[in-house]
Design a protein around this motif. Structure first.
Motif, mmCIF file in Angstrom:
data_model
loop_
_atom_site.group_PDB
_atom_site.id
_atom_site.type_symbol
_atom_site.label_atom_id
_atom_site.label_comp_id
_atom_site.label_asym_id
_atom_site.label_seq_id
_atom_site.Cartn_x
_atom_site.Cartn_y
_atom_site.Cartn_z
ATOM 1 N N MET A 120 0.909 -1.165 0.091
ATOM 2 C CA MET A 120 -0.054 0.036 -0.043
ATOM 3 C C MET A 120 0.732 1.405 0.112
ATOM 4 N N THR A 121 0.637 2.270 -0.887
ATOM 5 C CA THR A 121 1.487 3.395 -0.780
ATOM 6 C C THR A 121 0.862 4.313 0.164
ATOM 7 N N MET A 122 1.780 5.434 0.438
ATOM 8 C CA MET A 122 1.255 6.352 1.600
ATOM 9 C C MET A 122 0.296 7.343 0.768
ATOM 10 N N THR A 123 0.093 7.383 -0.330
ATOM 11 C CA THR A 123 -0.913 8.183 -0.781
ATOM 12 C C THR A 123 -2.454 7.570 -0.686
ATOM 13 N N GLN A 124 -2.426 6.367 -0.445
ATOM 14 C CA GLN A 124 -3.754 5.833 -0.017
ATOM 15 C C GLN A 124 -3.879 5.670 1.632
ATOM 16 N N ARG A 125 -3.279 6.695 2.050
ATOM 17 C CA ARG A 125 -3.333 6.810 3.624
ATOM 18 C C ARG A 125 -3.641 8.300 3.864
ATOM 19 N N VAL A 126 -4.528 8.352 4.964
ATOM 20 C CA VAL A 126 -5.229 9.685 5.382
ATOM 21 C C VAL A 126 -4.555 10.116 6.780
ATOM 22 N N CYS A 127 -3.889 11.154 6.967
ATOM 23 C CA CYS A 127 -3.400 11.828 8.192
ATOM 24 C C CYS A 127 -4.293 12.374 9.029
ATOM 25 N N LEU A 128 -4.618 11.872 10.341
ATOM 26 C CA LEU A 128 -5.579 12.545 11.309
ATOM 27 C C LEU A 128 -4.826 12.969 12.315
ATOM 28 N N ALA A 129 -5.123 14.077 12.970
ATOM 29 C CA ALA A 129 -4.559 14.658 14.315
ATOM 30 C C ALA A 129 -5.829 15.089 15.138
ATOM 31 N N THR A 130 -5.393 14.895 16.505
ATOM 32 C CA THR A 130 -6.119 15.543 17.614
ATOM 33 C C THR A 130 -5.217 16.278 18.396
ATOM 34 N N PHE A 131 -5.793 17.538 18.702
ATOM 35 C CA PHE A 131 -5.024 18.555 19.772
ATOM 36 C C PHE A 131 -5.943 19.322 20.657
ATOM 37 N N ASN A 132 -5.858 19.416 21.844
ATOM 38 C CA ASN A 132 -6.281 20.179 22.746
ATOM 39 C C ASN A 132 -5.475 21.261 22.845
ATOM 40 N N VAL A 133 -5.798 22.525 22.545
ATOM 41 C CA VAL A 133 -4.986 23.801 22.177
ATOM 42 C C VAL A 133 -4.977 24.675 23.229
ATOM 43 N N LEU A 134 -5.648 24.466 24.207
ATOM 44 C CA LEU A 134 -5.644 25.438 25.300
ATOM 45 C C LEU A 134 -5.816 26.834 24.875
ATOM 46 N N HIS A 135 -6.874 27.096 24.113
ATOM 47 C CA HIS A 135 -7.332 28.240 23.225
ATOM 48 C C HIS A 135 -6.111 28.900 22.840
ATOM 49 N N GLY A 136 -5.165 28.155 22.181
ATOM 50 C CA GLY A 136 -3.952 28.778 21.393
ATOM 51 C C GLY A 136 -2.893 29.303 22.415
ATOM 52 N N ARG A 137 -2.817 29.127 23.492
ATOM 53 C CA ARG A 137 -2.062 29.801 24.497
ATOM 54 C C ARG A 137 -0.679 29.164 24.529
ATOM 55 N N PRO A 138 0.432 29.935 24.179
ATOM 56 C CA PRO A 138 1.680 29.454 24.243
ATOM 57 C C PRO A 138 2.078 28.795 25.650
ATOM 58 N N VAL A 139 2.785 27.815 25.701
ATOM 59 C CA VAL A 139 3.254 27.176 26.973
ATOM 60 C C VAL A 139 4.866 26.980 26.847
ATOM 61 N N GLY A 140 5.488 27.553 28.016
ATOM 62 C CA GLY A 140 7.140 27.402 28.159
ATOM 63 C C GLY A 140 7.567 26.225 28.349
ATOM 64 N N ALA A 141 8.957 25.978 28.472
ATOM 65 C CA ALA A 141 9.565 24.609 28.701
ATOM 66 C C ALA A 141 9.209 24.079 30.076
ATOM 67 N N ASP A 142 8.839 25.067 30.966
ATOM 68 C CA ASP A 142 8.363 24.825 32.554
ATOM 69 C C ASP A 142 7.026 24.341 32.518
ATOM 70 N N GLY A 143 6.541 24.622 31.693
ATOM 71 C CA GLY A 143 4.889 24.152 31.705
ATOM 72 C C GLY A 143 4.051 25.300 31.893
ATOM 73 N N ARG A 144 4.410 26.469 32.089
ATOM 74 C CA ARG A 144 3.759 27.568 32.581
ATOM 75 C C ARG A 144 3.169 28.276 31.235
ATOM 76 N N PRO A 145 1.850 28.562 31.120
ATOM 77 C CA PRO A 145 1.198 29.167 30.190
ATOM 78 C C PRO A 145 1.747 30.613 29.954
ATOM 79 N N ALA A 146 1.955 31.155 28.785
ATOM 80 C CA ALA A 146 2.246 32.606 28.667
ATOM 81 C C ALA A 146 1.263 33.478 28.166
ATOM 82 N N SER A 147 1.258 34.623 28.607
ATOM 83 C CA SER A 147 0.024 35.713 28.262
ATOM 84 C C SER A 147 -0.189 36.046 26.970
ATOM 85 N N MET A 148 -1.482 36.102 26.471
ATOM 86 C CA MET A 148 -1.662 36.474 25.009
ATOM 87 C C MET A 148 -1.967 37.835 24.987
ATOM 88 N N ARG A 149 -2.019 38.636 26.032
ATOM 89 C CA ARG A 149 -2.612 39.987 25.965
ATOM 90 C C ARG A 149 -1.783 40.824 24.639
#
Length: 299
Positions: free
Chosen positions: A1-30
């Protein structure tokens, strides 16, 4: 089976698009000049044909007043998309949700015919597809009736928390090998209520074309979702059509939460009726306290 016969799917809880630092703390979006950009770039990096997003804001002040589902759909060239509001109201820092009693608990928005833009802030889930969609469905998932003690990130001990409504979206997608049904969901954090919601979803899509793919933050760990769904299919087998294989499988097994140091898998991609081997993984993103899951399936 070729890769073109496959479908790529994803799921992502995006935390309303809030960036998160390496320490796990969300950054402000203001002070961000383009608050939707980190989210759009994070989802685009997944390069998925179909993607389910949870904790999506629409016109919320905290995320820059952006229609996040629409912005991401444009960024990833997903012509077919829907956003379903779990609740209408304003997210207020330190106070939680101030709900709008004049708005319905479930409303569906999309690129054209999914409903008028009423300008009301809301929060919910989105399902985006680069592949054509035959049918859309949306459902409201009722909250648990009573408050329960839960562990809340950033707070010590148990906190009595009242559950909130959730939403789910389903789409019959034109895959490369025929139609299949995909579901985007974000389930309750209340033990027991999330299981009831999961069983509802199985019944809700039972008559839709197979294979079935369930994407989302299920707030259930490890093998619990697969076990619950497979047991329900087995019990329902005498009432279902003869010869149908309803067993559910984990397409990806990986810890997803918290993103900076994942300990548990709350986010899942589950399949029923999909033949072949899935190729999936979790990845680190600069957005959210969850890691996204991506999988390639023969669909």
């Amino acid at each position: 089976m070729t890769m073109t016969q496959r479908v790529c799917l994803a799921t992502f809880n995006v935390l309303h698009g809030r960036p998160v630092g390496a320490d796990g703390r969300p950054a402000s979006m203001r002070d961000m000049p383009a608050p939707e950009r980190p989210l759009c770039e994070a989802v685009a990096a997944l390069d998925a044909d179909v993607v389910a997003l949870q904790e999506v804001d629409r016109l919320q002040e905290r995320s820059g007043g952006v229609d996040q589902a629409g912005a991401v759909a444009r960024a990833v060239a997903a012509a077919h998309w829907r956003y379903a509001s779990a609740l209408h109201g304003h997210a207020v820092l330190g106070r939680g949700w101030l709900l709008d009693p004049s708005r319905p608990g479930l409303r569906v928005y999309g690129p054209d015919d999914a409903g008028p833009d009423d300008g009301s802030p809301s929060h919910g889930v989105a399902l985006l597809s680069r592949l054509p969609v035959r049918v859309w469905r949306a459902a409201r998932l009722a909250p648990a009736p009573v408050a329960v003690p839960l562990r809340i990130p950033g707070k010590q001990g148990l906190v009595w928390s009242r559950d909130r409504p959730r939403a789910a979206l389903a789409a019959v997608v034109e895959g490369r090998r025929g139609p299949f049904t995909v579901v985007a969901a974000h389930l309750s954090t209340v033990p027991g209520q999330n299981v009831r919601q999961l069983l509802f979803l199985r019944r809700w899509i039972a008559a839709l074309p197979r294979p079935h793919v369930l994407l989302g933050d299920l707030n259930l760990v490890g093998a619990i979702p697969r076990t619950v769904l497979s047991a329900a299919e087995l019990l329902a087998a005498p009432r279902d059509s003869a010869g149908r294989n309803g067993a559910w499988r984990d397409a990806v097994r990986a810890r997803t939460y918290p993103s900076h140091r994942p300990l548990v898998q709350f986010d899942h991609i589950l399949t029923s009726g999909v033949a072949g081997t899935p190729y999936g993984h979790a990845s680190r993103s600069e957005v959210s306290d969850h890691r996204p899951l991506t999988v390639e399936l023969p669909l």
